[in-house]
Write an enzyme that holds these catalytic residues in place. Structure first.
Site, mmCIF file in Angstrom:
data_model
loop_
_atom_site.group_PDB
_atom_site.id
_atom_site.type_symbol
_atom_site.label_atom_id
_atom_site.label_comp_id
_atom_site.label_asym_id
_atom_site.label_seq_id
_atom_site.Cartn_x
_atom_site.Cartn_y
_atom_site.Cartn_z
ATOM 1 N N HIS A 130 -9.100 86.460 -25.091
ATOM 2 C CA HIS A 130 -9.829 86.389 -25.609
ATOM 3 C C HIS A 130 -10.912 85.389 -25.991
ATOM 4 C CE1 HIS A 130 -7.758 86.230 -29.845
ATOM 5 N NE2 HIS A 130 -8.943 85.309 -29.619
ATOM 6 N N ASP A 160 -2.699 89.771 -24.230
ATOM 7 C CA ASP A 160 -3.816 88.531 -24.919
ATOM 8 C C ASP A 160 -2.634 86.896 -24.315
ATOM 9 O OD1 ASP A 160 -6.506 87.829 -25.942
ATOM 10 O OD2 ASP A 160 -5.878 87.360 -28.044
ATOM 11 N N SER A 234 -7.110 80.277 -32.433
ATOM 12 C CA SER A 234 -6.004 81.495 -31.612
ATOM 13 C C SER A 234 -5.970 80.804 -30.777
ATOM 14 C CB SER A 234 -7.468 82.000 -30.763
ATOM 15 O OG SER A 234 -7.702 82.912 -32.526
#
Length: 388
Positions: A130, A160, A234
């Site tokens: 993402h 992911d 992230s």
């Protein structure tokens, strides 16, 4: 001896006796039957065992070891902004002169921030799908000040995980730890670029392992931690107290958008295996049979006249898929795969996807109360498959 001398001697004797009694009671109070108040202070022996930091509670060495291999990722993509349909109204255009610039779609650049981990001297970087999804340009910034454009080698939205490649020399490389041996209570450190403020380190513990059913990814096996993870973290590193990588920071549970002490990281055992398959095949290779399964509730068990709720009930079979070709039917109860008992639909998903395309899968089923064995040949899982 006259009375005056006798009184003088007696007075001296009394004073001397009092003085001696005072000294004795001061230094030996137990003689008078009293104990002086004592405070016992327990001090542990000096710990000479090696520690991961410079001091007894420092993780500086671990951070110094790992942080150079954590990078900041800046992405940019061009998006088309369409004007409001109101501007297409002929009356509006006639009233305001009908300028074409009011109805022409415009383009603008959207940017976002994330983090990544350098995994090899060849320049391969692990991050989240993402973080780089849909990006037209990806810029990687190293701790030593170097900046370089990166390209996407491959990406897997179902876990992911994404792999990037940069072309630089003398790259710092992260050392892998053993995520499968993590225990609840182990100290972990999160390194990343929260809110774009620059590389930041936060500390916490492992709150749980093997977290799933969160609805974040298709394949979930998260490390939960209370180390502060915020937007921009992230793709960054979750390291142990010795500076070894144990996870890739991925998501937070938050009602406000900020850290609330519940963060999730992909364990390195999963991220590394996905990375290896991306490097070898360009994508992860997962098995697929074309089955949609559901957990057996007591109500379903009664409706199917089952003795218990063991296994999962097949509610859908893809026509022409491997399971359909093997003879599986809706309403069958899937009890075991390759001899391993199945108790929920997610177990079936993970078991089947763990088979390589072309491998055989043995299915033990119940049909109308009778036990049967079926065998299917797994094929490659379609992208974003809804069923197994």
């Amino acid at each position: 001896m006259n009375p005056r001398q006798i009184l003088s001697y007696l007075a001296q004797a009394v004073v001397l006796g009092l003085a001696i009694a005072f000294v004795v009671l001061y230094f030996w109070p137990e003689i008078a039957g009293r104990n002086s108040a004592t405070v016992e202070i327990r001090q542990t022996a000096p710990d000479t065992s090696p520690r991961p930091g410079n001091g007894p509670y420092s993780y500086a060495i671990a951070v110094d070891r790992a942080s150079p291999a954590v990078v900041n990722i800046n992405t940019a993509k061009v998006v088309t902004v369409r004007p409001h349909p109101f501007f297409d109204d002929p009356a509006f255009r006639q009233f305001f002169g009908g300028g074409e610039n009011l109805i022409t779609p415009r383009k603008r650049i959207e940017s976002s921030l994330g983090s990544g981990v350098i995994m090899s001297e060849q320049g391969y970087i692990l991050t989240n799908h993402h973080v780089i999804n849909g990006a037209d340009a990806i810029q990687v910034s190293l701790q030593d000040g170097r900046m370089v454009q990166a390209r996407v080698v491959g990406s897997d939205p179902e876990t992911d995980v994404a792999v990037l490649k940069i072309d630089l020399q003398r790259l710092p490389v992260m050392t892998l730890g053993h995520s499968d041996s993590l225990r609840v209570g182990d100290v972990v450190l999160a390194i990343g670029n929260p809110f774009g403020v620059g590389q930041t380190v936060t500390m916490g513990i492992v709150s749980a392992t093997g977290r799933n059913k969160l609805g974040i990814n298709t394949f979930e096996n998260f490390i939960q931690t209370d180390a502060a993870i915020n937007p921009g973290n992230s793709g960054g590193a979750l390291i142990d107290a010795e500076g070894n990588l144990v996870g890739i920071n991925t998501a937070i549970f938050s009602r406000s958008g900020g850290n609330q002490g519940i963060g999730f990281a992909i364990p390195t055992s999963l991220a590394q295996s996905v990375m290896q398959e991306i490097l070898e095949h360009g994508r992860p290779l997962r098995g697929w049979l074309g089955i949609e399964a559901q957990m057996i509730t007591p109500q379903i068990a009664r409706a199917l006249e089952l003795k218990d709720t063991a296994g999962v009930v097949v509610v859908g079979v893809v026509r022409g898929g491997p399971a359909h070709s093997a003879g599986l039917q809706p309403g069958d109860v899937l009890v075991a795969l390759d001899g391993k008992k199945i108790t929920e639909a997610r177990e079936a998903l993970l078991n089947i996807s763990g088979h390589k395309p072309g491998s055989r899968v043995k299915m033990e089923i119940l049909r109308e109360g009778k036990s049967m064995m079926l065998e299917a040949t797994a094929i490659e899982r379609p992208a974003q498959a809804a069923t197994e």
